[in-house]
Write a protein that holds these residues in place. Structure first.
Motif, PDB file in Angstrom:
ATOM      1  N   GLU A 193      43.382  27.402  38.957  1.00 24.85           N
ATOM      2  CA  GLU A 193      42.221  27.845  39.738  1.00 24.85           C
ATOM      3  C   GLU A 193      41.043  28.102  38.805  1.00 24.85           C
ATOM      4  O   GLU A 193      41.189  28.751  37.777  1.00 24.85           O
ATOM      5  CB  GLU A 193      42.565  29.141  40.473  1.00 24.85           C
ATOM      6  N   CYS A 194      39.888  27.604  39.189  1.00 26.15           N
ATOM      7  CA  CYS A 194      38.681  27.860  38.403  1.00 26.15           C
ATOM      8  C   CYS A 194      37.624  28.424  39.344  1.00 26.15           C
ATOM      9  O   CYS A 194      37.212  27.751  40.288  1.00 26.15           O
ATOM     10  CB  CYS A 194      38.188  26.586  37.724  1.00 26.15           C
ATOM     11  N   ILE A 195      37.188  29.641  39.065  1.00 27.14           N
ATOM     12  CA  ILE A 195      36.238  30.310  39.949  1.00 27.14           C
ATOM     13  C   ILE A 195      34.916  29.531  40.038  1.00 27.14           C
ATOM     14  O   ILE A 195      34.328  29.423  41.124  1.00 27.14           O
ATOM     15  CB  ILE A 195      36.006  31.786  39.501  1.00 27.14           C
ATOM     16  N   PHE A 196      34.452  28.964  38.923  1.00 26.19           N
ATOM     17  CA  PHE A 196      33.176  28.237  38.977  1.00 26.19           C
ATOM     18  C   PHE A 196      33.326  26.901  39.708  1.00 26.19           C
ATOM     19  O   PHE A 196      32.402  26.472  40.405  1.00 26.19           O
ATOM     20  CB  PHE A 196      32.575  28.069  37.578  1.00 26.19           C
ATOM     21  N   CYS A 197      34.494  26.238  39.580  1.00 26.42           N
ATOM     22  CA  CYS A 197      34.735  25.040  40.408  1.00 26.42           C
ATOM     23  C   CYS A 197      34.719  25.434  41.881  1.00 26.42           C
ATOM     24  O   CYS A 197      34.165  24.713  42.721  1.00 26.42           O
ATOM     25  CB  CYS A 197      36.059  24.377  40.053  1.00 26.42           C
ATOM     26  N   ASN A 198      35.287  26.582  42.204  1.00 24.71           N
ATOM     27  CA  ASN A 198      35.291  27.042  43.598  1.00 24.71           C
ATOM     28  C   ASN A 198      33.879  27.350  44.084  1.00 24.71           C
ATOM     29  O   ASN A 198      33.563  27.105  45.254  1.00 24.71           O
ATOM     30  CB  ASN A 198      36.198  28.261  43.752  1.00 24.71           C
TER      31      ASN A 198
ATOM     32  N   LYS B  23      30.658  19.325  36.767  1.00 23.37           N
ATOM     33  CA  LYS B  23      31.850  18.806  36.079  1.00 23.37           C
ATOM     34  C   LYS B  23      32.567  19.945  35.361  1.00 23.37           C
ATOM     35  O   LYS B  23      31.929  20.735  34.658  1.00 23.37           O
ATOM     36  CB  LYS B  23      31.420  17.739  35.061  1.00 23.37           C
ATOM     37  N   HIS B  24      33.870  20.033  35.531  1.00 23.40           N
ATOM     38  CA  HIS B  24      34.635  21.065  34.820  1.00 23.40           C
ATOM     39  C   HIS B  24      34.883  20.649  33.381  1.00 23.40           C
ATOM     40  O   HIS B  24      35.531  19.643  33.118  1.00 23.40           O
ATOM     41  CB  HIS B  24      35.976  21.351  35.510  1.00 23.40           C
ATOM     42  N   ILE B  25      34.339  21.441  32.473  1.00 26.81           N
ATOM     43  CA  ILE B  25      34.659  21.324  31.039  1.00 26.81           C
ATOM     44  C   ILE B  25      34.994  22.749  30.623  1.00 26.81           C
ATOM     45  O   ILE B  25      34.237  23.684  30.935  1.00 26.81           O
ATOM     46  CB  ILE B  25      33.455  20.799  30.235  1.00 26.81           C
TER      47      ILE B  25
ATOM     48  N   ASP C 191      36.558  29.997  31.950  1.00 26.44           N
ATOM     49  CA  ASP C 191      36.775  28.752  31.214  1.00 26.44           C
ATOM     50  C   ASP C 191      36.223  27.543  31.959  1.00 26.44           C
ATOM     51  O   ASP C 191      36.954  26.578  32.251  1.00 26.44           O
ATOM     52  CB  ASP C 191      38.269  28.588  30.917  1.00 26.44           C
ATOM     53  N   HIS C 192      34.940  27.617  32.286  1.00 26.59           N
ATOM     54  CA  HIS C 192      34.184  26.486  32.846  1.00 26.59           C
ATOM     55  C   HIS C 192      32.818  26.620  32.185  1.00 26.59           C
ATOM     56  O   HIS C 192      32.133  27.628  32.389  1.00 26.59           O
ATOM     57  CB  HIS C 192      34.109  26.596  34.378  1.00 26.59           C
ATOM     58  N   ILE C 193      32.461  25.646  31.401  1.00 25.53           N
ATOM     59  CA  ILE C 193      31.274  25.763  30.536  1.00 25.53           C
ATOM     60  C   ILE C 193      30.047  26.208  31.341  1.00 25.53           C
ATOM     61  O   ILE C 193      29.837  25.745  32.464  1.00 25.53           O
ATOM     62  CB  ILE C 193      31.036  24.421  29.783  1.00 25.53           C
TER      63      ILE C 193
HETATM   64 ZN    ZN Z   1      35.870  24.660  36.719  1.00 22.73          ZN
END
Ligand code: ZN
Ligand code: 5GP
Length: 108
Positions: A2-7, A44-46, A94-96
């Protein structure tokens, strides 16, 4: 993972959005550390600067131009840009992302 910033990018989690473009979004930091504290985030997830590849060079240049556009839209006369890298560098998400800190120099 799970990535909060992707969400936030996918609008599954709400954020106080200030600007949205094809490759980037900007929203207010939930715990502001300056009078104006925004986060400029590539869609974009980095994971981090440590995970950048050569192919990401253009994207990171565009991120700076996006930050400039955000600052202009928010009428920031001056600001600081910060990227934390790794836990020991203060990175917790952990999302730039690029912190845009605005206000008077002594407050940021
Ligand atoms: Zn992300
Ligand atoms: P980092 O320490 O990884 O460079 O910065 C992460 C930032 O994201 C922190 O300043 C933190 O306050 C902010 N943040 C963490 N979770 C959320 C969230 O769910 N929404 C918003 N708007 N900001 C968040």
């Amino acid at each position: 993972m799970e990535c909060i910033f992707c969400n936030i990018v996918e609008k599954k989690v709400k954020a106080d959005m200030v600007l949205e473009r094809e490759k980037f979004i900007a929203f207010r930091d939930i715990h502001p550390k300056a009078p104006v504290h925004l986060l400029a985030v590539p869609r974009k997830h980095i994971d981090s600067v440590d995970h950048l590849q050569g192919e990401d060079a253009g994207l990171m240049g565009e991120l700076l131009l996006f930050a400039k556009e955000v600052a202009r839209e928010q009428n920031l006369e001056g600001y600081k840009l910060q990227i934390n890298v790794g836990r020991k560098g203060g990175q917790v998400i952990d999302h730039i992302h690029l912190h845009i800190l605005g206000g008077n120099a002594e407050e940021i």
